[in-house]
Scaffold this motif. Structure first.
Motif, mmCIF file in Angstrom:
data_model
loop_
_atom_site.group_PDB
_atom_site.id
_atom_site.type_symbol
_atom_site.label_atom_id
_atom_site.label_comp_id
_atom_site.label_asym_id
_atom_site.label_seq_id
_atom_site.Cartn_x
_atom_site.Cartn_y
_atom_site.Cartn_z
ATOM 1 N N ASN A 94 -60.268 43.150 -68.870
ATOM 2 C CA ASN A 94 -61.174 42.036 -68.586
ATOM 3 C C ASN A 94 -60.514 40.833 -67.936
ATOM 4 O OD1 ASN A 94 -63.770 42.983 -69.940
ATOM 5 N ND2 ASN A 94 -62.226 43.328 -71.512
ATOM 6 N N GLY A 95 -59.209 40.890 -67.743
ATOM 7 C CA GLY A 95 -58.483 39.756 -67.188
ATOM 8 C C GLY A 95 -58.048 38.800 -68.287
ATOM 9 N N ILE A 96 -56.990 38.090 -68.002
ATOM 10 C CA ILE A 96 -56.484 37.107 -68.960
ATOM 11 C C ILE A 96 -57.289 35.830 -68.762
ATOM 12 C CG2 ILE A 96 -54.468 35.747 -69.645
ATOM 13 C CD1 ILE A 96 -52.818 38.169 -68.386
ATOM 14 N N PRO A 97 -57.904 35.307 -69.821
ATOM 15 C CA PRO A 97 -58.681 34.076 -69.672
ATOM 16 C C PRO A 97 -57.806 32.930 -69.153
ATOM 17 C CG PRO A 97 -59.056 35.083 -71.826
ATOM 18 C CD PRO A 97 -57.919 35.821 -71.188
ATOM 19 N N GLU A 98 -58.413 32.023 -68.404
ATOM 20 C CA GLU A 98 -57.659 30.894 -67.847
ATOM 21 C C GLU A 98 -56.905 30.118 -68.910
ATOM 22 O OE1 GLU A 98 -59.498 28.266 -65.021
ATOM 23 O OE2 GLU A 98 -60.699 29.919 -64.226
ATOM 24 N N ASN A 99 -57.511 29.971 -70.087
ATOM 25 C CA ASN A 99 -56.847 29.208 -71.151
ATOM 26 C C ASN A 99 -55.835 30.052 -71.930
ATOM 27 O OD1 ASN A 99 -58.351 30.806 -72.890
ATOM 28 N ND2 ASN A 99 -59.572 29.117 -73.715
ATOM 29 N N GLY A 100 -55.713 31.327 -71.587
ATOM 30 C CA GLY A 100 -54.726 32.196 -72.218
ATOM 31 C C GLY A 100 -55.143 32.790 -73.542
ATOM 32 N N ASN A 101 -56.317 32.431 -74.034
ATOM 33 C CA ASN A 101 -56.800 32.946 -75.322
ATOM 34 C C ASN A 101 -57.956 33.905 -75.112
ATOM 35 O OD1 ASN A 101 -55.126 31.691 -77.286
ATOM 36 N ND2 ASN A 101 -56.118 29.755 -76.819
ATOM 37 N N SER A 102 -58.239 34.686 -76.120
ATOM 38 C CA SER A 102 -59.384 35.585 -76.049
ATOM 39 C C SER A 102 -60.203 35.457 -77.315
ATOM 40 C CB SER A 102 -58.914 37.032 -75.863
ATOM 41 O OG SER A 102 -58.061 37.403 -76.908
ATOM 42 N N SER A 103 -61.424 35.910 -77.218
ATOM 43 C CA SER A 103 -62.299 35.887 -78.383
ATOM 44 C C SER A 103 -61.804 36.914 -79.395
ATOM 45 C CB SER A 103 -63.730 36.195 -77.962
ATOM 46 O OG SER A 103 -63.776 37.472 -77.362
ATOM 47 N N ASN A 104 -62.406 36.925 -80.531
ATOM 48 C CA ASN A 104 -62.002 37.851 -81.590
ATOM 49 C C ASN A 104 -62.457 39.266 -81.219
ATOM 50 O OD1 ASN A 104 -61.140 39.055 -83.883
ATOM 51 N ND2 ASN A 104 -62.648 38.126 -85.219
ATOM 52 N N ILE A 105 -61.544 40.010 -80.637
ATOM 53 C CA ILE A 105 -61.860 41.376 -80.194
ATOM 54 C C ILE A 105 -61.042 42.388 -80.983
ATOM 55 C CG2 ILE A 105 -62.734 40.935 -77.868
ATOM 56 C CD1 ILE A 105 -59.097 41.663 -78.537
ATOM 57 N N ASN A 106 -60.661 42.021 -82.187
ATOM 58 C CA ASN A 106 -59.762 42.904 -82.927
ATOM 59 C C ASN A 106 -60.140 43.030 -84.401
ATOM 60 O OD1 ASN A 106 -59.039 40.362 -83.703
ATOM 61 N ND2 ASN A 106 -56.949 40.460 -82.985
ATOM 62 N N GLU A 107 -61.395 43.273 -84.667
ATOM 63 C CA GLU A 107 -61.817 43.480 -86.049
ATOM 64 C C GLU A 107 -61.216 44.782 -86.577
ATOM 65 O OE1 GLU A 107 -66.050 43.115 -86.760
ATOM 66 O OE2 GLU A 107 -66.206 41.836 -84.981
ATOM 67 N N ASN A 108 -60.961 44.820 -87.873
ATOM 68 C CA ASN A 108 -60.438 46.035 -88.491
ATOM 69 C C ASN A 108 -61.444 47.168 -88.368
ATOM 70 O OD1 ASN A 108 -59.225 43.700 -90.559
ATOM 71 N ND2 ASN A 108 -57.783 45.295 -89.989
ATOM 72 N N CYS A 109 -60.952 48.312 -87.914
ATOM 73 C CA CYS A 109 -61.716 49.566 -87.845
ATOM 74 C C CYS A 109 -63.045 49.441 -87.102
ATOM 75 C CB CYS A 109 -61.923 50.134 -89.246
ATOM 76 S SG CYS A 109 -60.443 50.951 -89.872
ATOM 77 N N LYS A 110 -63.043 48.661 -86.052
ATOM 78 C CA LYS A 110 -64.181 48.617 -85.150
ATOM 79 C C LYS A 110 -63.759 49.319 -83.870
ATOM 80 C CE LYS A 110 -67.387 45.690 -82.675
ATOM 81 N NZ LYS A 110 -67.825 44.328 -82.373
ATOM 82 N N ILE A 111 -64.640 50.119 -83.303
ATOM 83 C CA ILE A 111 -64.331 50.863 -82.083
ATOM 84 C C ILE A 111 -64.647 49.974 -80.872
ATOM 85 C CG2 ILE A 111 -64.865 52.893 -80.678
ATOM 86 C CD1 ILE A 111 -65.873 54.233 -83.304
ATOM 87 N N TYR A 112 -63.636 49.785 -80.048
ATOM 88 C CA TYR A 112 -63.802 49.111 -78.756
ATOM 89 C C TYR A 112 -63.575 50.168 -77.693
ATOM 90 C CZ TYR A 112 -63.373 44.873 -81.513
ATOM 91 O OH TYR A 112 -63.572 43.891 -82.441
ATOM 92 N N ASN A 113 -64.455 50.218 -76.694
ATOM 93 C CA ASN A 113 -64.292 51.256 -75.679
ATOM 94 C C ASN A 113 -64.189 50.668 -74.289
ATOM 95 O OD1 ASN A 113 -67.091 50.705 -76.130
ATOM 96 N ND2 ASN A 113 -67.586 52.444 -74.862
ATOM 97 N N TYR A 114 -63.389 51.342 -73.473
ATOM 98 C CA TYR A 114 -63.096 50.923 -72.111
ATOM 99 C C TYR A 114 -63.098 52.151 -71.215
ATOM 100 C CZ TYR A 114 -61.225 46.908 -74.679
ATOM 101 O OH TYR A 114 -61.076 45.838 -75.531
ATOM 102 N N GLU A 115 -63.327 51.913 -69.939
ATOM 103 C CA GLU A 115 -63.279 52.977 -68.934
ATOM 104 C C GLU A 115 -62.038 52.751 -68.088
ATOM 105 O OE1 GLU A 115 -64.754 56.444 -67.513
ATOM 106 O OE2 GLU A 115 -65.954 55.260 -68.897
ATOM 107 N N LEU A 116 -61.179 53.773 -68.031
ATOM 108 C CA LEU A 116 -59.943 53.643 -67.250
ATOM 109 C C LEU A 116 -60.059 54.459 -65.970
ATOM 110 C CD1 LEU A 116 -57.114 52.393 -67.326
ATOM 111 C CD2 LEU A 116 -56.319 54.450 -68.448
#
Length: 176
Positions: free
Chosen positions: A154-176
């Motif tokens: 998703n790109g590195i945010p301008e401020n260098g931080n990201s939202s909480n995208i790392n909850e325990n045992c939650k599935i995050y999916n991406y297309e490579l």
């Protein structure tokens, strides 16, 4: 290629807002989380798994009870960020946004930088991408690594931080 990312189950240190040590095990909630998300993972037609060498990630993977024929590769590049002297430090003693910030490498000099984490994650994901595979891949990893993976897609945010995208045992999916 689909990439599914899961942060390990809950630990007591994480629950109590303390930077976990590498040997911090899953707590009972973390074990239950892993068992529950394992049911969802079974529906994803996973063809290969990469897992962090840290025990809480490997223990999470074991609790998924997936088909034993799916290859599992222990991958050092998805190991959690080296926390150094900050292991066992309560979150409240840290400037949290700077601690996890891509652009901040001065405030915490004995900590692996998020730039370094991002570089190793980018190398790993670029390697997967170059394989031109149609596999569904599962990564069992950690919070800091989940952030770097998010930035990769998703790109590195301008401020260098990201939202909480790392909850325990939650599935995050991406297309490579």
């Amino acid at each position: 290629m689909k990439i599914y990312v899961i942060r390990h189950g809950e630990t007591n240190m994480g629950k109590n807002n303390i930077i976990a040590t590498e040997d911090e095990p899953l707590n009972e909630t973390g074990k239950k989380q892993a068992i529950e998300v394992g049911k969802e993972i079974k529906k994803l037609n996973i063809s290969k798994i990469y897992c962090s060498p840290i025990e809480r990630a490997k223990d999470t993977l074991k609790l998924f009870e997936l088909d034993k024929n799916i290859p599992v590769i222990i991958e050092n590049r998805i190991k959690e960020r080296n926390m150094g002297i900050y292991e066992k430090v309560p979150f409240e003693k840290l400037k949290w946004n700077e601690f996890w910030n891509y652009n901040s490498d001065i405030l915490y000099p004995e900590l692996e930088t998020m730039k370094s984490v991002y570089e190793r994650i980018s190398e790993f994901l670029n390697e997967l991408k170059s394989s031109n595979s149609n596999d569904n891949i599962l990564l069992v990893t950690h919070g800091g690594i989940s952030r770097a993976i998010y930035w990769y897609f998703n790109g590195i945010p301008e401020n260098g931080n990201s939202s909480n995208i790392n909850e325990n045992c939650k599935i995050y999916n991406y297309e490579l």
